[in-house]
Design an enzyme around this catalytic site. Structure first.
Site, PDB file in Angstrom:
ATOM      1  N   CYS A  35       6.821  -1.601  -3.685  1.00 57.27           N
ATOM      2  CA  CYS A  35       6.894  -2.925  -3.056  1.00 57.27           C
ATOM      3  C   CYS A  35       8.160  -3.086  -2.230  1.00 57.27           C
ATOM      4  O   CYS A  35       8.139  -3.713  -1.179  1.00 57.27           O
ATOM      5  CB  CYS A  35       6.829  -4.007  -4.123  1.00 57.27           C
ATOM      6  SG  CYS A  35       8.153  -3.871  -5.332  1.00 57.27           S
ATOM      7  N   HIS A  77       9.794  -7.791  -8.091  1.00 54.20           N
ATOM      8  CA  HIS A  77       8.781  -7.456  -7.099  1.00 54.20           C
ATOM      9  C   HIS A  77       9.273  -7.908  -5.728  1.00 54.20           C
ATOM     10  O   HIS A  77       9.810  -9.003  -5.589  1.00 54.20           O
ATOM     11  CB  HIS A  77       7.471  -8.162  -7.466  1.00 54.20           C
ATOM     12  CG  HIS A  77       6.317  -7.805  -6.581  1.00 54.20           C
ATOM     13  ND1 HIS A  77       5.988  -6.506  -6.279  1.00 54.20           N
ATOM     14  CD2 HIS A  77       5.411  -8.580  -5.927  1.00 54.20           C
ATOM     15  CE1 HIS A  77       4.919  -6.498  -5.487  1.00 54.20           C
ATOM     16  NE2 HIS A  77       4.555  -7.742  -5.255  1.00 54.20           N
ATOM     17  N   ASN A 116       1.879 -10.659   0.120  1.00 56.27           N
ATOM     18  CA  ASN A 116       2.035  -9.659  -0.946  1.00 56.27           C
ATOM     19  C   ASN A 116       1.461  -8.323  -0.475  1.00 56.27           C
ATOM     20  O   ASN A 116       0.817  -8.257   0.579  1.00 56.27           O
ATOM     21  CB  ASN A 116       1.301 -10.169  -2.205  1.00 56.27           C
ATOM     22  CG  ASN A 116       1.806  -9.525  -3.477  1.00 56.27           C
ATOM     23  OD1 ASN A 116       2.578  -8.561  -3.445  1.00 56.27           O
ATOM     24  ND2 ASN A 116       1.359 -10.040  -4.611  1.00 56.27           N
TER      25      ASN A 116
END
Ligand SMILES: *[C@@H]1O[C@H](CO)[C@@H](O)[C@H](O)[C@H]1NC(C)=O
Ligand SMILES: *[C@@H]1O[C@H](CO)[C@@H](O)[C@H](O)[C@H]1NC(C)=O
Ligand SMILES: *[C@@H]1O[C@H](CO)[C@@H](O)[C@H](O)[C@H]1NC(C)=O
Ligand SMILES: *[C@@H]1O[C@H](CO)[C@@H](O)[C@H](O)[C@H]1NC(C)=O
Length: 341
Positions: free
Chosen positions: A121, A287, A307
């Site tokens: 990520c 994240h 995302n």
């Protein structure tokens, strides 16, 4: 007296039966992490909060390790010590969306990527925002390669086991990135090498995930058959953004999307719509994501966030999160860079 005896016998019998059924249930029922997620979703939806929870196909049959493999932002700045931009504009609008502002000429703003079962990520949030900025500032609607960042940045941390967003920004300035897009895409230099996957075997939608993925080796060549030459695009300056909503809003409106990191709690996995704030569940890890704008919904201020868990997750791959309260740390770890002209 007789009635009492009958009552006691009945009570004992029922206790025994309940015990028996509970024991049988435990013996036969395998605990599934997705059952826990369902429980948490119910708790959220019963809490009358600012967001709705539901089932995300990505986590069906996932265990907790499989979920954690989709995180991977390490905390801190890895000694990068980036300069901080604290600039604040007067008259910031109540709502702003970089996709509406620049999305006509910069189609990357509408893209949702998929990091698969790799803790990359930190690389995705970086290259997604830098791709947008490359187009916003230089007018070229290209894609920068998550694969290249993930595999070649030796100072960024541990690849699929997690990395530092601040180091990703420095790498863009010092070394630069080649082009590249989603898994199996051609026309750019380095495509992402992991297919999107899910943890269940009986859907035609995704192939099954195969454990946590090892970080691929850095290749200083383009994918064979891509027809591209290995040419890097560099940044001119990497920096972090002051920890206030006004500084972050100013940065996005002036220069485009930014990378940020936050703590993922279990309830977040179930996000479907509305403005997320932590309601229930344990912290799973850090994240990284891309913030593209902000707004207000039913008097609740929010950030608009893209995302990297596929469009099937959340609200078409995106989510809103409470703004102005450093929710889950999201306003404390914003980093970015400008492209080199
Ligand atoms: C749910 O929240 C809304 C807005 O805060 C409030 O108006 C409403 O009364 C709440 N409903 C219940 C059942 O608590
Ligand atoms: C999202 O998952 C679907 C189903 O596997 C896949 O077809 C699609 O390419 C994925 N999207 C990305 C961005 O990888
Ligand atoms: C990716 O491309 C390869 C080679 O063309 C192909 O064999 C494979 O099925 C593709 N994978 C997916 C998930 O589409
Ligand atoms: C979801 O996103 C895609 C592009 O990523 C877009 O084409 C589509 O209209 C969006 N759907 C919804 C319901 O917003």
């Amino acid at each position: 007296m007789k009635r009492q005896t009958i009552f006691i016998v009945a009570a004992l019998l029922s206790a025994a039966l309940t015990g028996f059924y509970t024991y049988e249930a435990l013996k036969h029922k395998e605990f599934k992490y997705s059952d826990r997620l369902k429980q948490l979703a119910e708790e959220v939806n019963n809490a009358n909060t600012t967001w709705k929870a539901g089932e995300n196909i990505k986590w069906i049959n996932a265990d907790i390790a499989g979920v954690k493999a989709h995180l991977g932002a390490l905390e801190g700045d890895n000694g990068e010590n980036l300069p901080v931009s604290n600039a604040v504009k007067a008259d910031l609008p109540t709502a702003f969306d970089a996709r509406q502002q620049w999305g006509d000429k910069c189609t990357s703003l509408w893209e949702v990527r998929d990091q698969s079962n790799c803790g990359s990520c930190w690389a995705f949030g970086a290259v997604e925002s830098l791709t947008d900025r490359h187009c916003i500032h230089l007018g070229q609607d290209i894609r920068l390669s998550a694969q290249n960042m993930l595999t070649c940045c030796a100072t960024c941390g541990q690849g699929c086991n997690g990395g530092y967003p601040a180091s990703a920004m420095s790498y863009y300035v010092k070394t630069g990135l080649v082009t590249g897009d989603l898994y199996n895409t051609t026309g750019w230099c380095q495509a992402y090498s992991f297919a999107p996957c899910a943890h269940h075997v009986d859907t035609p939608l995704y192939p099954a995930c195969t454990g946590e993925l090892p970080t691929p080796k850095c290749a200083k060549t383009c994918d064979s058959g891509s027809g591209q030459t290995y040419t890097v695009h560099k940044g001119s300056k990497a920096y972090s953004v002051g920890k206030t909503q006004e500084a972050i809003m100013t940065e996005i409106q002036t220069n485009g999307p930014v990378e940020a990191a936050f703590t993922v709690y279990e309830d977040f996995l179930n996000y479907k719509s509305g403005v997320y704030k932590h309601v229930t569940g344990k912290a799973l890890g850090g994240h990284a994501i891309k913030i593209v704008g902000w707004g207000v919904e039913n008097n609740t201020p929010y950030w608009i966030v893209v995302n990297s868990w596929n469009q099937t997750w959340g609200d078409n791959g995106t989510f809103k999160i409470l703004r102005g309260k450093n929710e889950c740390g999201i306003e404390a770890q914003v980093v970015t860079a400008l492209p080199l002209n």
